[in-house]
Scaffold this active site. Structure first.
Site, PDB file in Angstrom:
ATOM      1  N   ARG B  51     -38.988 -22.551 -35.831  1.00 41.82           N
ATOM      2  CA  ARG B  51     -39.604 -21.389 -36.475  1.00 41.82           C
ATOM      3  C   ARG B  51     -39.758 -21.599 -37.988  1.00 41.82           C
ATOM      4  NH1 ARG B  51     -38.983 -16.410 -34.537  1.00 41.82           N
ATOM      5  NH2 ARG B  51     -37.912 -17.322 -32.773  1.00 41.82           N
ATOM      6  N   THR B  52     -38.695 -22.018 -38.643  1.00 41.73           N
ATOM      7  CA  THR B  52     -38.755 -22.204 -40.092  1.00 41.73           C
ATOM      8  C   THR B  52     -39.664 -23.380 -40.456  1.00 41.73           C
ATOM      9  OG1 THR B  52     -36.500 -21.370 -40.248  1.00 41.73           O
ATOM     10  CG2 THR B  52     -37.347 -22.535 -42.159  1.00 41.73           C
ATOM     11  N   LYS B  80     -28.714 -43.263 -39.029  1.00 38.16           N
ATOM     12  CA  LYS B  80     -28.219 -44.599 -39.364  1.00 38.16           C
ATOM     13  C   LYS B  80     -27.217 -44.525 -40.513  1.00 38.16           C
ATOM     14  CE  LYS B  80     -32.625 -46.795 -38.107  1.00 38.16           C
ATOM     15  NZ  LYS B  80     -33.643 -45.796 -38.520  1.00 38.16           N
ATOM     16  N   ARG B 101     -33.782 -28.649 -44.247  1.00 40.12           N
ATOM     17  CA  ARG B 101     -32.851 -27.909 -43.410  1.00 40.12           C
ATOM     18  C   ARG B 101     -31.722 -28.866 -43.062  1.00 40.12           C
ATOM     19  NH1 ARG B 101     -33.238 -22.671 -40.993  1.00 40.12           N
ATOM     20  NH2 ARG B 101     -31.916 -22.606 -39.155  1.00 40.12           N
ATOM     21  N   HIS B 129     -30.349 -19.406 -47.304  1.00 40.82           N
ATOM     22  CA  HIS B 129     -31.666 -19.527 -46.681  1.00 40.82           C
ATOM     23  C   HIS B 129     -32.618 -18.698 -47.545  1.00 40.82           C
ATOM     24  CE1 HIS B 129     -34.716 -20.281 -43.894  1.00 40.82           C
ATOM     25  NE2 HIS B 129     -34.312 -19.599 -42.841  1.00 40.82           N
TER      26      HIS B 129
END
Ligand SMILES: [Zn+2]
Lengths: 138, 304
Positions: B51-52, B80, B101, B129
């Site tokens: 969604r974001t 990695k 994110r 957020h």
């Protein structure tokens, strides 16, 4: 009890009684070979009881670490048996790599090379928060 | 070069300016359709949040820009073992702005300290957020016509709900806000939010267990999801989740011009019957999220 006054060095006065050893270790004095006198539980007009550390040499002291551990300490710098400078400590605005963030969700928990930096967020209560996750230090 | 890591990075004037730009984008979308032509947004999603990510990508496309990136950690160099610092230095060579994110709190701050391009925090664990908060503010402004002089109720998980903490923090700069905190005992707002934001800024607030009692006074109702993963005990979760459900019956005593917000996704805390009520604003809030991200990308890229 008699401890000779020092000629050249640093005297940490007004240490909260019982804190002298913690400060001794935090400043790394155990790793230096200069003379240090640890005086515990002296009578103090101001505090009732206090500790004092006398360091018989001019060493670099991290005043932020000291201020964080005990903001009540007075630091006296002594030369030729006279106090030439005196600092009253307070809680530092920022401390770097003094304490570690304990929040398991914090980025510092997985990325080892990051410095652990805390900022003072509430002076009255002495609350420090991690700059990354804002978790409080206590 | 500026980044947006925490909503507190923005002054009230800057928030007003972003809201103004977003409103203008809504009015005149074609005026903005080429503003970021030739620019690239890197969406670095170390944990999935479709969604974001879609909101950021749609925002960049609507500005005429391009998007590159990854949508989960195992398709990235993080799997990695590359550090956030190195990833952000590398991505700075390819893109003009980053939306990150990350499951770890503070990761976008580390990125912004190392990238040579602006970084937008698109959610770091349970911490910040800020673009959700901007979407919330834009929605309140559009629905109520103001960001001061109103009463807002926060309902549900106020203990872990980062969108709640962040919106409260953003609202603390505006005048005459009254806050009603509605939650079960187990999920009340943390003390530090009360002490360091509400009390410190002299904000009027009340704590209650009852959504129905609070309802008549509210101009805005901010519902949140009670998340299953916050509980050790399934029975506790079900009991709490179901105790704060908004339905048409509870809305009977509400103001006619109440605005109902929710950061989505919802589970069942808002009955679907409420969706058709004109007071339901949560889908408009999603759309507003895209417009405010467009305004933010332009601001950070210094596109006029
Ligand atoms: Zn931390």
């Amino acid at each position: 009890m008699l401890v000779n006054p020092i000629k050249d060095g640093i005297v940490l006065d007004h240490i909260k009684a019982g804190n002298a050893m913690e400060i001794y270790h935090a400043l790394g004095l155990d790793e230096l070979d200069c003379q240090v006198a640890i005086i515990k539980n002296c009578d103090s007009a101001k505090m009732g009881k206090k500790d004092i550390l006398k360091i018989n040499e001019h060493i670099d002291i991290n005043l932020d670490v000291l201020g964080y551990l005990d903001p009540g300490i007075t630091v006296n710098f002594i030369k030729d048996s006279k106090i030439y400078d005196r600092k009253h400590l307070e809680l530092p605005m920022e401390i770097k790599d003094v304490i570690k963030c304990k929040n398991p969700r914090c980025i510092t928990s997985t990325e080892q090379e990051l410095s652990h930096i805390f900022k003072l967020s509430n002076r009255e209560k002495g609350v420090y928060r991690c700059i990354y996750c804002e978790a409080s230090a206590k | 070069m500026r980044s947006l890591i925490d909503i507190k990075d923005l002054s009230l004037e800057e928030i007003d300016e972003l809201i103004e730009t977003a409103n203008d984008i809504i009015e005149n979308p074609e005026k903005y359709s080429q503003k970021c032509k030739g620019k690239k947004l890197a969406t670095l999603f170390f944990e999935p949040s479709t969604r974001t990510r879609l909101s950021f990508e749609a925002a960049m496309y609507e500005l005429g820009g391009n998007v590159l990136g990854f949508s989960e950690a195992n398709s990235s160099s993080a799997s990695k073992g590359e550090s956030v610092a190195d990833t952000s230095r590398v991505v700075s060579c390819y893109a003009d702005i980053i939306a990150m994110r990350h499951p770890k709190e503070g990761a976008p701050l580390v990125a912004s300290q190392n990238a040579s391009i602006p970084v937008i925090n698109a959610g770091d664990g349970g911490h910040n957020h800020p673009t959700q908060t901007l979407a919330d503010l834009l929605t309140i402004k559009r629905e109520k016509g103001r960001l001061d002089n109103f009463c807002i109720g926060f309902c549900g998980d106020l203990k872990f709900g980062r969108t709640v903490h962040s919106l409260i923090s953003a609202l603390s700069g505006y005048k005459n806000i009254k806050i009603i905190l509605i939650s079960p005992n187990e999920l009340v707002i943390p003390d530090y939010i009360k002490e360091e934001i509400l009390i410190k800024n002299n904000i009027e607030f009340v704590e209650t267990r009852s959504l129905e009692e609070a309802m008549p006074e509210l101009d805005v109702l901010y519902m949140t999801r009670v998340q299953g993963e916050r509980f050790f005990n399934e029975a506790d979760y079900i009991r709490l989740r179901d105790s704060y459900i908004l339905d048409l019956h509870k809305l009977e005593n509400a103001k006619k011009d109440l605005a109902i917000l929710h950061p989505l996704p919802r589970v069942n805390e808002i009955s679907v019957a409420v969706d058709d009520d004109k007071r339901a604003c949560y889908f408009k809030q999603v759309l507003n999220g895209k417009f405010i991200r467009m305004a933010l990308i332009m601001k950070l890229l210094e596109v006029k």
